[in-house]
Design a protein around this motif. Structure first.
Motif, PDB file in Angstrom:
ATOM      1  N   CYS A   1       0.871  -1.257  -0.004  1.00  0.00           N
ATOM      2  CA  CYS A   1       0.256   0.248   0.120  1.00  0.00           C
ATOM      3  C   CYS A   1       0.980   1.668  -0.065  1.00  0.00           C
ATOM      4  CB  CYS A   1      -0.863  -0.160   1.453  1.00  0.00           C
ATOM      5  SG  CYS A   1      -1.808   1.960   1.168  1.00  0.00           S
ATOM      6  N   GLY A   2       0.838   2.086  -1.009  1.00  0.00           N
ATOM      7  CA  GLY A   2       1.207   2.829  -1.083  1.00  0.00           C
ATOM      8  C   GLY A   2       1.294   4.152  -0.487  1.00  0.00           C
ATOM      9  N   HIS A   3      -0.275   3.975  -0.396  1.00  0.00           N
ATOM     10  CA  HIS A   3      -1.151   5.155   0.938  1.00  0.00           C
ATOM     11  C   HIS A   3      -3.036   4.357   0.550  1.00  0.00           C
ATOM     12  CE1 HIS A   3      -0.919   8.112  -2.273  1.00  0.00           C
ATOM     13  NE2 HIS A   3      -1.877   7.796  -2.045  1.00  0.00           N
ATOM     14  N   GLN A   4      -3.811   4.467   1.667  1.00  0.00           N
ATOM     15  CA  GLN A   4      -5.274   5.005   1.028  1.00  0.00           C
ATOM     16  C   GLN A   4      -5.853   6.123   0.819  1.00  0.00           C
ATOM     17  OE1 GLN A   4      -7.357   2.470   3.978  1.00  0.00           O
ATOM     18  NE2 GLN A   4      -5.965   2.459   5.226  1.00  0.00           N
ATOM     19  N   LYS A   5      -7.015   5.804  -0.445  1.00  0.00           N
ATOM     20  CA  LYS A   5      -7.989   7.058  -0.585  1.00  0.00           C
ATOM     21  C   LYS A   5      -8.976   7.218   0.052  1.00  0.00           C
ATOM     22  CE  LYS A   5      -4.334   8.473  -4.231  1.00  0.00           C
ATOM     23  NZ  LYS A   5      -4.217   9.591  -4.281  1.00  0.00           N
ATOM     24  N   SER A   6      -9.173   8.554  -0.404  1.00  0.00           N
ATOM     25  CA  SER A   6     -10.702   8.719   0.303  1.00  0.00           C
ATOM     26  C   SER A   6     -11.587   8.505  -1.045  1.00  0.00           C
ATOM     27  CB  SER A   6     -11.248  10.399   0.978  1.00  0.00           C
ATOM     28  OG  SER A   6     -10.937  11.118  -0.183  1.00  0.00           O
ATOM     29  N   HIS A   7     -13.369   8.390  -0.262  1.00  0.00           N
ATOM     30  CA  HIS A   7     -13.782   8.369  -1.988  1.00  0.00           C
ATOM     31  C   HIS A   7     -13.933   8.963  -3.045  1.00  0.00           C
ATOM     32  CE1 HIS A   7     -17.557   6.589  -3.820  1.00  0.00           C
ATOM     33  NE2 HIS A   7     -17.703   7.998  -3.619  1.00  0.00           N
ATOM     34  N   ALA A   8     -13.350  10.253  -2.039  1.00  0.00           N
ATOM     35  CA  ALA A   8     -13.428  11.196  -3.380  1.00  0.00           C
ATOM     36  C   ALA A   8     -12.317  11.308  -4.533  1.00  0.00           C
ATOM     37  CB  ALA A   8     -12.325  12.792  -2.924  1.00  0.00           C
ATOM     38  N   PHE A   9     -11.546  10.209  -4.291  1.00  0.00           N
ATOM     39  CA  PHE A   9     -10.375   9.674  -5.253  1.00  0.00           C
ATOM     40  C   PHE A   9     -11.059   9.012  -6.255  1.00  0.00           C
ATOM     41  CE2 PHE A   9      -7.595   6.597  -7.476  1.00  0.00           C
ATOM     42  CZ  PHE A   9      -6.938   6.835  -8.174  1.00  0.00           C
ATOM     43  N   THR A  10     -12.277   7.835  -6.267  1.00  0.00           N
ATOM     44  CA  THR A  10     -12.958   7.098  -6.699  1.00  0.00           C
ATOM     45  C   THR A  10     -13.888   7.876  -8.143  1.00  0.00           C
ATOM     46  OG1 THR A  10     -12.836   5.203  -5.536  1.00  0.00           O
ATOM     47  CG2 THR A  10     -14.846   5.765  -7.026  1.00  0.00           C
ATOM     48  N   GLU A  11     -14.624   9.430  -7.250  1.00  0.00           N
ATOM     49  CA  GLU A  11     -15.296   9.969  -7.693  1.00  0.00           C
ATOM     50  C   GLU A  11     -14.540  11.147  -8.702  1.00  0.00           C
ATOM     51  OE1 GLU A  11     -18.538  11.252  -4.653  1.00  0.00           O
ATOM     52  OE2 GLU A  11     -16.742  11.831  -4.288  1.00  0.00           O
ATOM     53  N   PHE A  12     -13.105  11.541  -8.501  1.00  0.00           N
ATOM     54  CA  PHE A  12     -12.816  12.351  -8.972  1.00  0.00           C
ATOM     55  C   PHE A  12     -12.187  10.910 -10.476  1.00  0.00           C
ATOM     56  CE2 PHE A  12      -8.072  13.649  -9.979  1.00  0.00           C
ATOM     57  CZ  PHE A  12      -8.010  14.768 -10.293  1.00  0.00           C
ATOM     58  N   VAL A  13     -11.350  10.367 -10.400  1.00  0.00           N
ATOM     59  CA  VAL A  13     -11.126   9.839 -11.075  1.00  0.00           C
ATOM     60  C   VAL A  13     -12.808   9.675 -12.566  1.00  0.00           C
ATOM     61  CG1 VAL A  13     -10.738   7.217 -12.402  1.00  0.00           C
ATOM     62  CG2 VAL A  13      -9.531   8.020 -10.378  1.00  0.00           C
ATOM     63  N   GLY A  14     -13.831   8.800 -11.736  1.00  0.00           N
ATOM     64  CA  GLY A  14     -14.784   8.351 -12.283  1.00  0.00           C
ATOM     65  C   GLY A  14     -15.497  10.374 -12.596  1.00  0.00           C
ATOM     66  N   TRP A  15     -15.149  11.109 -12.136  1.00  0.00           N
ATOM     67  CA  TRP A  15     -15.735  12.524 -13.529  1.00  0.00           C
ATOM     68  C   TRP A  15     -14.752  12.693 -14.649  1.00  0.00           C
ATOM     69  CZ3 TRP A  15     -16.423  17.636  -9.361  1.00  0.00           C
ATOM     70  CH2 TRP A  15     -17.572  17.938  -9.687  1.00  0.00           C
ATOM     71  N   GLN A  16     -13.682  12.547 -14.444  1.00  0.00           N
ATOM     72  CA  GLN A  16     -12.325  12.783 -14.996  1.00  0.00           C
ATOM     73  C   GLN A  16     -13.052  12.394 -17.196  1.00  0.00           C
ATOM     74  OE1 GLN A  16      -8.118  13.035 -14.833  1.00  0.00           O
ATOM     75  NE2 GLN A  16      -8.284  12.913 -12.866  1.00  0.00           N
ATOM     76  N   MET A  17     -14.221  10.750 -16.741  1.00  0.00           N
ATOM     77  CA  MET A  17     -14.412  10.541 -17.287  1.00  0.00           C
ATOM     78  C   MET A  17     -15.631  10.139 -18.039  1.00  0.00           C
ATOM     79  SD  MET A  17     -12.059   6.080 -17.281  1.00  0.00           S
ATOM     80  CE  MET A  17     -12.290   6.180 -15.519  1.00  0.00           C
ATOM     81  N   GLY A  18     -16.232  11.556 -17.578  1.00  0.00           N
ATOM     82  CA  GLY A  18     -17.273  11.634 -18.225  1.00  0.00           C
ATOM     83  C   GLY A  18     -18.143  10.991 -17.365  1.00  0.00           C
ATOM     84  N   VAL A  19     -18.470  10.779 -15.442  1.00  0.00           N
ATOM     85  CA  VAL A  19     -19.051   9.828 -14.993  1.00  0.00           C
ATOM     86  C   VAL A  19     -19.158  10.962 -13.806  1.00  0.00           C
ATOM     87  CG1 VAL A  19     -19.412   8.148 -14.060  1.00  0.00           C
ATOM     88  CG2 VAL A  19     -18.844   7.923 -15.703  1.00  0.00           C
ATOM     89  N   HIS A  20     -20.449  11.897 -13.438  1.00  0.00           N
ATOM     90  CA  HIS A  20     -20.852  12.786 -12.266  1.00  0.00           C
ATOM     91  C   HIS A  20     -20.313  12.024 -11.076  1.00  0.00           C
ATOM     92  CE1 HIS A  20     -22.328  15.629  -9.533  1.00  0.00           C
ATOM     93  NE2 HIS A  20     -21.673  16.424 -10.394  1.00  0.00           N
ATOM     94  N   PRO A  21     -18.992  12.286  -9.834  1.00  0.00           N
ATOM     95  CA  PRO A  21     -19.812  11.578  -8.552  1.00  0.00           C
ATOM     96  C   PRO A  21     -21.616  11.369  -8.693  1.00  0.00           C
ATOM     97  CG  PRO A  21     -18.498  13.560  -8.481  1.00  0.00           C
ATOM     98  CD  PRO A  21     -19.806  13.747  -9.840  1.00  0.00           C
ATOM     99  N   THR A  22     -22.017  12.008  -7.895  1.00  0.00           N
ATOM    100  CA  THR A  22     -23.813  11.402  -8.090  1.00  0.00           C
ATOM    101  C   THR A  22     -24.002  10.314  -8.957  1.00  0.00           C
ATOM    102  OG1 THR A  22     -24.884  13.087 -10.054  1.00  0.00           O
ATOM    103  CG2 THR A  22     -25.049  13.603  -7.589  1.00  0.00           C
TER     104      THR A  22
END
Length: 460
Positions: free
Chosen positions: A215-236
């Protein structure tokens, strides 16, 4: 140097240093629960404060008496090697499953899942405590008990997201079944389980194996949302995120992310997304910057990626494995002898070659962050003098490590602001200055590291 030890669990939570592992909630469920903050971080919430602080003994960031050294020392008699930054261990391997399908469906070489399958087939376990996607939770995770090899399907692959084990541990504690379980988690999670087992005999009798994941480090849920949002999927709109999709490329590190929404699947290669540099530490919990366990020192075995030129050119993935349990190592060797897996013996130098940045950030970087906090009279989780004395202090890199820390902490609030505004550009604008300054200051350092890597590549 030693960090400030005067820290109780109440203060740990209030200072944002809780990792959300769930130990305290499993140990004292009337006193604690695990919640997700508005910034997507998991942390304990305290409902009452009794006159004693017994839960500090089961907190992986507070109990430094029973630390990584304490648990790692249990492997001394079974070990072939010792290294101050790795601990006692038996051997180092690189390998992968020979089943092409299984290998491609895994993050690396598929050896972690293979080991669990073999434990089931040999009837050595009745269940595996593993991380699965949580249904209907927009990409969040949960621990479950897999009861057979088929149950392991959802637990394959790395998942860059915080997760708590309090619910599954409570399930085990409420049961009177005669269980034989393996716990699979990141290093601080394994340490947490070992602490809980030490306090609760009922649990200790049931969790008989532990496996860690680098483990380099853990991520908050925001990381998952950030990746998805960059691909055009809004967090909601995000249903789930696959953090490792393999496609034929020239390098195993050039994997893809896949975001799933009601509109379908969206994929992008990791190096074509913005700010995926793990060194930036975006959305990293504060506690991670005070964890110094790179190699899962409390675990029977640890798996990761063999990020080395020797193996990384194969996009299908290869595992790096460090063994501490002779029994679990034997299972892998048997698999190699039968042709079910490919296994190559390696030197410990491969650990440092693949995890060099992790070692530097967690060890010499830890000293820099402690100096920073001490200069501001801020509390830090306790670390033993014995462990800190092993690490090299490089004050000329203080700015690098402290800037990473500031960027990590700033990213939480910046992304929440972007979500509230409904515009990802708000996050970019908030973070651009700090990240650009970080890269300007570290450019010469990075150039030196690249030169060293080029020399190493000529050697290997």
């Amino acid at each position: 140097m030693n960090s400030t030890p005067k820290l109780g669990i109440t203060e740990l939570i209030s200072e944002g240093l809780c990792i959300g592992c769930g130990n305290c909630a499993a140990y004292e469920p009337k006193r604690f629960s695990i919640v997700e903050t508005a910034q997507g971080l998991l942390q304990a919430e305290e409902h009452q404060q009794p006159p004693y602080d017994d839960s500090a003994d089961v907190c992986p960031f507070l109990n430094d008496t029973h630390n990584e050294d304490y648990f790692n020392n249990h492997y001394e008699a079974d070990s072939n090697h010792f290294d101050p930054e790795i601990g006692f261990f038996r051997n180092v391997f690189a390998g992968y499953v020979t089943s092409e399908k299984s290998r491609l469906e895994s993050s690396s070489g598929g050896l972690a899942t293979y080991l669990l399958e073999q434990l089931f087939k040999r009837k050595l376990i009745t269940g595996a405590i593993v991380v699965h996607p949580a249904p209907g939770k927009n990409g969040r995770l949960e621990y479950r008990i897999a009861r057979n090899p088929l149950d392991l399907e959802g637990s394959r692959k790395s998942k860059y997201h915080m997760v708590s084990h309090d619910s599954v541990i409570s399930e085990i504690l409420a049961s009177h079944e005669d269980e034989r379980l393996i716990y699979v988690g990141i290093p601080c999670g394994v340490k947490a389980i070992k602490l809980l087992c030490k306090r609760i005999p009922h649990l200790n009798d049931r969790i008989i194996y532990t496996a860690a994941i680098f483990c380099g480090h853990q991520k908050s849920h925001a990381f998952t949302e950030f990746v998805g949002w960059q691909m055009g999927v809004h967090p909601t709109k995000l249903d789930s995120l696959d953090y490792r999709v393999k496609r034929p490329t020239s390098d195993a590190s050039r994997y893809f992310y896949r975001a799933i929404s009601a509109d379908g699947a969206h994929e992008q290669r990791v190096d074509r997304l913005k700010w995926m540099d793990w060194g930036l530490g975006l959305f990293k919990p504060k506690a991670c910057d005070f964890c110094d366990d790179v190699t899962g020192e409390a675990a029977d075995i640890i798996f990761g990626d063999a990020w080395h030129r020797k193996y990384a050119r194969d996009y299908r993935g290869t595992n790096l494995v460090i063994t501490r349990s002779a029994e679990l190592e034997r299972i892998l060797i048997d698999g190699s002898d039968s042709g079910e897996i490919t296994l190559s013996s390696e030197e410990k130098s491969l650990i440092y070659a693949t995890q060099g940045g992790n070692f530097r950030h967690r060890h010499e970087g830890l000293l820099s962050r402690i100096r920073l906090y001490e200069s501001k009279n801020l509390v830090t989780p306790p670390k033993s003098t014995a462990r800190l004395s092993r690490y090299t202090s490089k004050t000329n890199r203080d700015n690098t490590y402290t800037n990473r820390h500031y960027i990590s902490q700033k990213s939480h609030a910046a992304f929440l602001l972007a979500k509230k505004s409904g515009n990802l550009d708000v996050f970019y604008n908030e973070m651009q200055g700090s990240i650009s300054e970080y890269y300007r200051e570290t450019r010469t350092v990075i150039s030196a590291i690249k030169a060293t890597i080029r020399k190493l590549l000529r050697i290997f």
